[in-house]
Write an enzyme that holds these catalytic residues in place. Structure first.
Site, PDB file in Angstrom:
ATOM      1  CD  GLU A 116      -2.682  -0.799   2.605  1.00 42.80           C
ATOM      2  OE1 GLU A 116      -3.608  -0.631   2.775  1.00 42.80           O
ATOM      3  OE2 GLU A 116      -1.978  -0.915   3.381  1.00 42.80           O
ATOM      4  CG  ASP A 117       1.829   2.552   3.643  1.00 40.99           C
ATOM      5  OD1 ASP A 117       0.210   2.904   2.688  1.00 40.99           O
ATOM      6  OD2 ASP A 117       1.504   2.108   4.616  1.00 40.99           O
TER       7      ASP A 117
END
Length: 184
Positions: free
Chosen positions: A64-65
């Site tokens: 996600e990051d």
């Protein structure tokens, strides 16, 4: 001391990948972001999780990051780790929806149970993630603390209870109830 030398090497590699992937990202409390997944992996080690579980804990936020891909995770750490990281990521994406309609919450729970059906370690990683997050909840705004604490009680407290993880359930409650019911 619970892990074979080859597992310790893989876990050490995952720590380095985690630190590199999260680079200069910072948490709300000002600490390096990589401190969080390392803390999650530490919790998992305390619970005697296997090496793949610890590695997935270290990499749980990378899809996600960061720029790290599922394919890169699979190549470096194997398909089982990739599947765990993807499972935690799907769980997390459903989990952070802020639409409070019943159908959205039902869909979140459906996804969570589907993921758990495939591999319960996903739920264990997510509980370790949530536990570390509630331990550091003070760095959030009051509004976010309340929302996060309510979600924790609604889902993770009950999940820990159903899994017989009473120490985890108790600690989640100890951190969240003063936020939700300060007078009580």
């Amino acid at each position: 001391k619970h892990y074979a030398n080859k597992d310790v090497q893989r876990i050490s590699q995952a720590i380095e990948v985690c630190k590199k992937a999260h680079g200069h990202q910072i948490r709300a409390d000002g600490s390096p972001y990589s401190d969080h997944p390392i803390a999650v992996a530490t919790i998992l080690a305390e619970w005697h999780g296997d090496a793949d579980t610890l590695i997935a804990g270290l990499l749980h936020d990378t899809l996600e990051d960061t720029d790290l891909s599922s394919e890169q995770i699979a190549k470096k750490f194997g398909e089982p780790v990739k599947d765990l990281v993807e499972g935690v990521t799907k769980f997390t994406v459903a989990d952070v929806q802020h639409d409070h309609r019943l159908d959205r919450k039902t869909e979140t729970l459906r996804k969570m149970f589907e993921t758990m059906r495939r591999d319960i370690r996903v739920a264990i990683i997510k509980l370790a993630d949530r536990l570390h997050n509630v331990r550091t909840i003070d760095s959030l705004s009051e509004e976010r603390q309340k929302r996060f604490a309510q979600e924790t009680i609604d889902i993770y407290y009950k999940l820990a209870e159903r899994l017989g993880m009473n120490d985890v359930r108790r600690e989640l409650g100890d951190h969240c109830m003063p936020i939700l019911k300060p007078k009580e």
